[in-house]
Design an enzyme around this catalytic site. Sequence first.
Site, short mmCIF file in Angstrom:
data_model
loop_
_atom_site.label_atom_id
_atom_site.label_comp_id
_atom_site.label_asym_id
_atom_site.label_seq_id
_atom_site.Cartn_x
_atom_site.Cartn_y
_atom_site.Cartn_z
CG HIS A 1 6.59 -2.62 0.30
ND1 HIS A 1 6.55 -1.85 1.45
CD2 HIS A 1 5.81 -1.98 -0.62
CE1 HIS A 1 5.80 -0.78 1.22
NE2 HIS A 1 5.34 -0.84 -0.02
CG HIS B 1 0.33 -1.13 -2.09
ND1 HIS B 1 0.83 -2.20 -1.37
CD2 HIS B 1 1.32 -0.21 -2.13
CE1 HIS B 1 2.06 -1.92 -0.99
NE2 HIS B 1 2.39 -0.73 -1.43
CD GLU C 1 3.80 3.57 -8.15
OE1 GLU C 1 4.86 4.14 -7.88
OE2 GLU C 1 2.81 3.56 -7.40
CG ASP C 2 6.30 -0.64 -8.63
OD1 ASP C 2 6.48 0.43 -9.24
OD2 ASP C 2 6.33 -0.74 -7.40
CG ASP D 1 3.04 2.28 0.40
OD1 ASP D 1 3.93 1.42 0.28
OD2 ASP D 1 2.99 3.31 -0.31
CG ASP E 1 6.62 18.29 30.13
OD1 ASP E 1 7.78 18.38 29.68
OD2 ASP E 1 5.64 18.80 29.57
#
Length: 735
Positions: free
Chosen positions: A63, A87, A91-92, A154, A274
Site C-alpha cells: 500500500h 504515511h 498510525e500503524d 492514499d 451527449d
Amino acid sequence: MIEPANVFQGVDPFLASRFDALIEKFAKQHPGDDAKAIHDAFALALRMHHGQKRQSGEPYLIHPLEVAHILCDMTSDATCLVAGILHDAVEDTAVTLEELRKQFGDAVASCVDGVTKLSKLKFYDREERQAESVRKMLLAMVKDVRVVLIKLADRLHNMRTLAALPRERQERIAQETLEIYAPIAHRLGMGKVRAELEDLGFQYQDPEAFREIAEAIDSKRKANESLLGEIRTAVQTKLRREGIDARIEARLKRPYSIWQKLKRQKIGIDQVYDLLAVRIITDSVKNCYAALGTLHGEWHPIPGRIKDFIAIPRPNLYQSLHTSVIGPGGQPFEVQIRTEEMHRIAEEGIAAHWKYKEGQKGGVAHDEQQITWLRQLVEWQRELRDPGEFMATLKVDLFPEEVYAFTPKGRVIVLPRDATPIDFAYAIHTEVGNLCVGAKVNGRIVPLKYAIKNGDVVDVLTQQGHLPSKDWLSIVKTSKARNKIKAVINTTERAKAMEIGEKHLEREARRLGVQWKKITKDQVQAVAAEYGFPKMEDLHAALGYGKFSARQVLIKLAPEQVEAADRDAEPVAAPAPAPVRGDDKDLIIRVKGIDDVMVYRAKCCNPIRGEQIVGYITRGKGVAVHSLACTNVQNLLYEVERKIAVEWAKATEDSFAVKLTVSTDDRPGLLSQLTAVVFHEGSNIRALEAQPDDKRADGSAVINMVLDVRDKRQLERVVAAVRRISGVRDVERIQ
C-alpha cells in the site's frame, strides 16, 4: 545512488521490483536528485510494517509503495515520496513522529503528521473522529499542500483495492470519498484523480446503478467508438483547413457523470444523447477561440451550452472553452477547447503548480490563488466545534462553484449554484450581509430567495440596525453566509436562554424555600464546573435550553433546604405519567445517558433504523430526532447547546413508513412489476398513486408510494430492485 538490490536482500520479489520501478521513475523525472532518503524510508517501512497484512492478504507494505507510485506520477519531489512511503508508519507501527523528524527532517514529519488519523485519541463516536481527522488534514494543507497530495494518493489506492473489505465498510468509504475527497481533488483542479475517485466511489456506493450504466456503455461501445473516430477525423480536417494546429482527444462520458445527469434530469440511459466528448488541445488562446468559431460554423451549437472558462477561470484555475454541437447524423457531442498549459493544469491541478525546493518548508506556489479557497474555508470552519456541523458545512464548501455574478462596479463574485442575494452580500463583506434587506438583480427588485444566474449584476440593499433572520438559514447556500447568520442568531438566542435559565432558577428556589440571596456566585460557579461549564452564564443558558432542571442545580447548591421542602410538602395529586417506555426492548430511540425523556422522530425526515441520527432539544416537546442527512438539521443546530446524542435502541418488530417517488416510462404492466418487486423484498405498500408527468412531454409518469420498511438495509434493497425494472428512470426518497 544506492542500488536497491544491495540494500534489501531477501525482500519479496514483487515489492523489490515495484521499488526499483519507483526509483527509476523518480530518476527520470528528477535527474541528479539524491534518492538516498527514499531508500532509507523504504528500509524503515520494510522493518516497521514487517508481518503486517492487508485485508486482501497481501503484505501491507504494498500500500505505501503504491501510494508513492501515485505521487511519483504527479512528479512529486523526494520529500513527498518519503512521506508517502511512511504515511501510515506513525498510525500503524511503533515509530514516532520525533524519530521521523530526527531521521528525515521537519518537512517529512509534518506531512506524515498531517495525514495521520486521530485514531489513538478517545472520541465520542466515529463521526467526531472523522471530523477532527479531516479538520487536522485541512489545517496541515494550508501549511504544506503535499499533505493533501499524499492523502489523495492514499485514498486513491485504497479505492482501487476496496473489493477486499466487507460491504458495509465499502459503502462508508465510498460515500466519504464522493462527499469529501473527490470534491477536494476537484477544488484543487486535479481532474484525473477526481475522475477516478468518483467512478470508483460510485461503483461501491451503488453497485446496481453502476453495473446498469456500465452495461449500457459497453453495449454501444463499438458504435460509439466508431462515431467518435468519425467526429475526430472531421474536426481535425476542419481545423487543418483553417490553419489551426491542434491535437484531438475523443472519449465517452464517465459512468459517474452519466449517473449525475440521469438523477438531475430524471431521464433513462437511452435518453442521454451527449455520451460523446471531444477535447481540442491547441497552442494558443487565439487558436482556442478560432477553433470554437470553426466548429460553430460547421455544426449548430446547442443553446445554453457555451461556457467561457478562459475569460473567467474557475476558482481552481481551470480554463477551457465548453460547447455542445449537433454533429454528423444529428448526433450531439460535447467539446472542450484549451491550450497545452491549460490541459496540464486541468489534469494535474495543484500538482502542476507547486514546485519544491531543497531546504524550504512546504511548497512554493506558482500561484497561491490555487489554495485561496482553502484558506478561506479553514477560516470559516474555525469556530465550528460540533463535528456534525463541521462535516456538513465542509461538504457544502467542497461542491463545485458554478455561478459568476457581478457587483455594480464589475467585481466578479463566484458562488455555488442556486446561491441567493444573501450569499452574494456575505461574499462581499459580513457587515453587508448582516444589514441586507433586499436586492436588485439587473436593475429589478427580486426576493431574497432568488437564485442568482450566470452574468447577473447584483446590487445589495442595506439598512442600518438590521439583523439577519432565522428564516435565511433555509435559503442560503454558502457556509460563510450560514455561519455568519448562525453567529448573530446564536448570540441573540443564547442571551434569551441565559435570562430564562436565571429566572427559572430563582423562581424554583422561591418555590422550594431555598434562601437564594445567601447563595454566592462562587457556589453557583462551582456547580457550573461540576456540569462541565467554565462560566456561570453557561449554566444559566443550559437551564434555559432545558438540558436539565433547576431542581437538579438547587439540590447541589442547597441539598438540606430542598430535602426539607420535600418533607414539608403537602400531598398533591400525582403528576401526569411520563410517556410509557417499557423495557429497553420496546424502545426505538433513546437519549444516551439520560432516562425518561420524551423522544420522537421528526416529521421532516422520518429517520429509519440504520440511519445516522441526531437529537435536538425542543422547548416543551422533548427531543426531536433527525436523520443526519435531513436538510433541516444544520438550520436547526445553529444552537449547538441544543444538540444531544441519541441512538437506536435494540431491534424491534416495528416498521417505518417511507415515501418514494418513482420517475418512469408510462407503459402497460409497469405497476404490476413494481408491486411484485416490493412484495418480493418483504415490504408492504401502504399507499400508491400513479399519474402521467404533466411537466414533461416524453411519455413519462410519476408514481408516489408509501412503503413499510424495517430498516435502511431493506429500503436500499427495495430501491435497487425498483431501479432494475425496465423503464424506471429514477427512485427518490421524499423527506
